[in-house]
Motif scaffolding. Sequence first.
Motif, PDB file in Angstrom:
ATOM      1  N   THR A 107       0.820  -1.209   0.000  1.00  0.00           N
ATOM      2  CA  THR A 107       0.000   0.000   0.000  1.00  0.00           C
ATOM      3  C   THR A 107       0.855   1.260   0.000  1.00  0.00           C
ATOM      4  O   THR A 107       0.492   2.261  -0.603  1.00  0.00           O
ATOM      5  N   ALA A 108       2.009   1.211   0.652  1.00  0.00           N
ATOM      6  CA  ALA A 108       2.887   2.382   0.719  1.00  0.00           C
ATOM      7  C   ALA A 108       3.445   2.781  -0.646  1.00  0.00           C
ATOM      8  O   ALA A 108       3.885   3.913  -0.840  1.00  0.00           O
ATOM      9  N   ASP A 109       3.417   1.856  -1.609  1.00  0.00           N
ATOM     10  CA  ASP A 109       3.945   2.133  -2.945  1.00  0.00           C
ATOM     11  C   ASP A 109       2.936   2.814  -3.867  1.00  0.00           C
ATOM     12  O   ASP A 109       3.272   3.190  -4.987  1.00  0.00           O
ATOM     13  N   ILE A 110       1.697   2.953  -3.408  1.00  0.00           N
ATOM     14  CA  ILE A 110       0.651   3.598  -4.211  1.00  0.00           C
ATOM     15  C   ILE A 110       0.402   4.980  -3.617  1.00  0.00           C
ATOM     16  O   ILE A 110      -0.150   5.105  -2.524  1.00  0.00           O
ATOM     17  N   PRO A 111       0.791   6.038  -4.318  1.00  0.00           N
ATOM     18  CA  PRO A 111       0.641   7.384  -3.758  1.00  0.00           C
ATOM     19  C   PRO A 111      -0.827   7.824  -3.681  1.00  0.00           C
ATOM     20  O   PRO A 111      -1.629   7.506  -4.553  1.00  0.00           O
ATOM     21  N   GLU A 112      -1.148   8.550  -2.610  1.00  0.00           N
ATOM     22  CA  GLU A 112      -2.496   9.103  -2.477  1.00  0.00           C
ATOM     23  C   GLU A 112      -2.736  10.095  -3.614  1.00  0.00           C
ATOM     24  O   GLU A 112      -1.894  10.936  -3.916  1.00  0.00           O
ATOM     25  N   GLY A 113      -3.882   9.964  -4.286  1.00  0.00           N
ATOM     26  CA  GLY A 113      -4.203  10.826  -5.423  1.00  0.00           C
ATOM     27  C   GLY A 113      -3.519  10.392  -6.704  1.00  0.00           C
ATOM     28  O   GLY A 113      -3.585  11.078  -7.721  1.00  0.00           O
ATOM     29  N   GLY A 114      -2.877   9.239  -6.674  1.00  0.00           N
ATOM     30  CA  GLY A 114      -2.152   8.733  -7.847  1.00  0.00           C
ATOM     31  C   GLY A 114      -2.309   7.233  -7.971  1.00  0.00           C
ATOM     32  O   GLY A 114      -3.307   6.662  -7.550  1.00  0.00           O
ATOM     33  N   GLY A 115      -1.296   6.593  -8.524  1.00  0.00           N
ATOM     34  CA  GLY A 115      -1.352   5.158  -8.707  1.00  0.00           C
ATOM     35  C   GLY A 115      -0.098   4.631  -9.349  1.00  0.00           C
ATOM     36  O   GLY A 115       0.895   5.354  -9.505  1.00  0.00           O
ATOM     37  N   LYS A 116      -0.162   3.370  -9.732  1.00  0.00           N
ATOM     38  CA  LYS A 116       0.985   2.701 -10.338  1.00  0.00           C
ATOM     39  C   LYS A 116       0.476   1.679 -11.337  1.00  0.00           C
ATOM     40  O   LYS A 116      -0.488   0.962 -11.077  1.00  0.00           O
ATOM     41  N   VAL A 117       1.156   1.603 -12.491  1.00  0.00           N
ATOM     42  CA  VAL A 117       0.807   0.648 -13.544  1.00  0.00           C
ATOM     43  C   VAL A 117       1.676  -0.596 -13.377  1.00  0.00           C
ATOM     44  O   VAL A 117       2.896  -0.489 -13.198  1.00  0.00           O
ATOM     45  N   PHE A 118       1.048  -1.764 -13.444  1.00  0.00           N
ATOM     46  CA  PHE A 118       1.746  -3.044 -13.387  1.00  0.00           C
ATOM     47  C   PHE A 118       1.633  -3.688 -14.773  1.00  0.00           C
ATOM     48  O   PHE A 118       0.625  -4.322 -15.092  1.00  0.00           O
ATOM     49  N   ASP A 119       2.678  -3.481 -15.580  1.00  0.00           N
ATOM     50  CA  ASP A 119       2.658  -3.902 -16.981  1.00  0.00           C
ATOM     51  C   ASP A 119       2.431  -5.399 -17.147  1.00  0.00           C
ATOM     52  O   ASP A 119       1.617  -5.817 -17.966  1.00  0.00           O
ATOM     53  N   ALA A 120       3.158  -6.219 -16.399  1.00  0.00           N
ATOM     54  CA  ALA A 120       3.067  -7.668 -16.570  1.00  0.00           C
ATOM     55  C   ALA A 120       1.662  -8.191 -16.280  1.00  0.00           C
ATOM     56  O   ALA A 120       1.194  -9.117 -16.942  1.00  0.00           O
ATOM     57  N   ALA A 130      -7.071   8.746   0.756  1.00  0.00           N
ATOM     58  CA  ALA A 130      -6.247   8.015   1.728  1.00  0.00           C
ATOM     59  C   ALA A 130      -6.907   6.707   2.150  1.00  0.00           C
ATOM     60  O   ALA A 130      -8.047   6.695   2.615  1.00  0.00           O
ATOM     61  N   GLY A 131      -6.203   5.597   1.948  1.00  0.00           N
ATOM     62  CA  GLY A 131      -6.681   4.292   2.381  1.00  0.00           C
ATOM     63  C   GLY A 131      -7.673   3.611   1.462  1.00  0.00           C
ATOM     64  O   GLY A 131      -8.115   2.509   1.744  1.00  0.00           O
ATOM     65  N   THR A 132      -8.050   4.240   0.362  1.00  0.00           N
ATOM     66  CA  THR A 132      -8.981   3.643  -0.592  1.00  0.00           C
ATOM     67  C   THR A 132      -8.200   3.235  -1.831  1.00  0.00           C
ATOM     68  O   THR A 132      -7.578   4.079  -2.485  1.00  0.00           O
ATOM     69  N   TYR A 133      -8.218   1.944  -2.159  1.00  0.00           N
ATOM     70  CA  TYR A 133      -7.448   1.426  -3.283  1.00  0.00           C
ATOM     71  C   TYR A 133      -8.401   0.877  -4.328  1.00  0.00           C
ATOM     72  O   TYR A 133      -9.367   0.180  -4.014  1.00  0.00           O
ATOM     73  N   LYS A 134      -8.125   1.209  -5.569  1.00  0.00           N
ATOM     74  CA  LYS A 134      -8.921   0.753  -6.703  1.00  0.00           C
ATOM     75  C   LYS A 134      -7.978   0.131  -7.720  1.00  0.00           C
ATOM     76  O   LYS A 134      -6.791   0.488  -7.779  1.00  0.00           O
ATOM     77  N   GLY A 189      -3.718  -5.809   5.293  1.00  0.00           N
ATOM     78  CA  GLY A 189      -2.600  -5.142   5.955  1.00  0.00           C
ATOM     79  C   GLY A 189      -1.989  -4.149   5.003  1.00  0.00           C
ATOM     80  O   GLY A 189      -2.654  -3.245   4.516  1.00  0.00           O
ATOM     81  N   ASP A 190      -0.707  -4.329   4.692  1.00  0.00           N
ATOM     82  CA  ASP A 190      -0.050  -3.407   3.741  1.00  0.00           C
ATOM     83  C   ASP A 190       0.187  -4.064   2.390  1.00  0.00           C
ATOM     84  O   ASP A 190       0.926  -3.546   1.559  1.00  0.00           O
ATOM     85  N   SER A 191      -0.467  -5.194   2.141  1.00  0.00           N
ATOM     86  CA  SER A 191      -0.284  -5.930   0.888  1.00  0.00           C
ATOM     87  C   SER A 191      -1.508  -5.789  -0.016  1.00  0.00           C
ATOM     88  O   SER A 191      -2.642  -5.881   0.441  1.00  0.00           O
ATOM     89  N   ILE A 192      -1.248  -5.598  -1.302  1.00  0.00           N
ATOM     90  CA  ILE A 192      -2.315  -5.548  -2.308  1.00  0.00           C
ATOM     91  C   ILE A 192      -2.089  -6.716  -3.262  1.00  0.00           C
ATOM     92  O   ILE A 192      -1.006  -6.849  -3.853  1.00  0.00           O
ATOM     93  N   THR A 193      -3.110  -7.565  -3.398  1.00  0.00           N
ATOM     94  CA  THR A 193      -3.042  -8.713  -4.292  1.00  0.00           C
ATOM     95  C   THR A 193      -4.255  -8.718  -5.198  1.00  0.00           C
ATOM     96  O   THR A 193      -5.280  -8.105  -4.903  1.00  0.00           O
ATOM     97  N   LEU A 194      -4.141  -9.450  -6.289  1.00  0.00           N
ATOM     98  CA  LEU A 194      -5.300  -9.643  -7.158  1.00  0.00           C
ATOM     99  C   LEU A 194      -6.254 -10.610  -6.453  1.00  0.00           C
ATOM    100  O   LEU A 194      -5.828 -11.592  -5.872  1.00  0.00           O
TER     101      LEU A 194
END
Length: 164
Positions: free
Chosen positions: A76-89, A99-103, A158-163
């Motif tokens: 979760t710490a790797d996803i900035p608030e108001g932003g995001g991250k692309v996972f190419d693979a 804050a605290g909401t992940y999509k 916790g602090d992990s995001i999985t599919l």
Amino acid sequence: MTSASIKSASGPARRAVVAAAGAAGLSVALTACGGSDDDASSSSDAAGTSGSTGAASTGGTGGGDNAAAGAALTRTADIPEGGGKVFDAEKVVVTQPTAGTYKAFSAVCTHQGCAVKSIADGVINCPCHNSNFSITDGSVKSGPAQKSLPEVAIKVSGDSITLA
């Protein structure tokens, strides 16, 4: 026998050869530029109903051919608030609109199937034709895309995001 009948008996006319070559080239170009404009997996409920703090996104059925349920994506710490991250693979983009909401959404643009590449100023950007999508619900902010990015199910534990 006329000269016209001799030409047709000896092989295809020049026009037929040129037309066939043009059709083959057009077919290759259309295949290369083909996309998912008629993708049946587009999300009709793009509003997303899992916006509670730390909640997992549960809408959608998957984002990419490589996205596997249970696959660890990030922390979760790797996803900035108001932003995001692309996972190419995995062909997935994960965002944190508040804050605290992940999509999570498919990282495949609904216009012509290009991969989205960046997130800035609250939008997911596709570099191919400059379509922009909301980090909150995947809706189109500017075209040429006309369909929202399909939501992808994720699990935040916790602090992990999985599919999911």
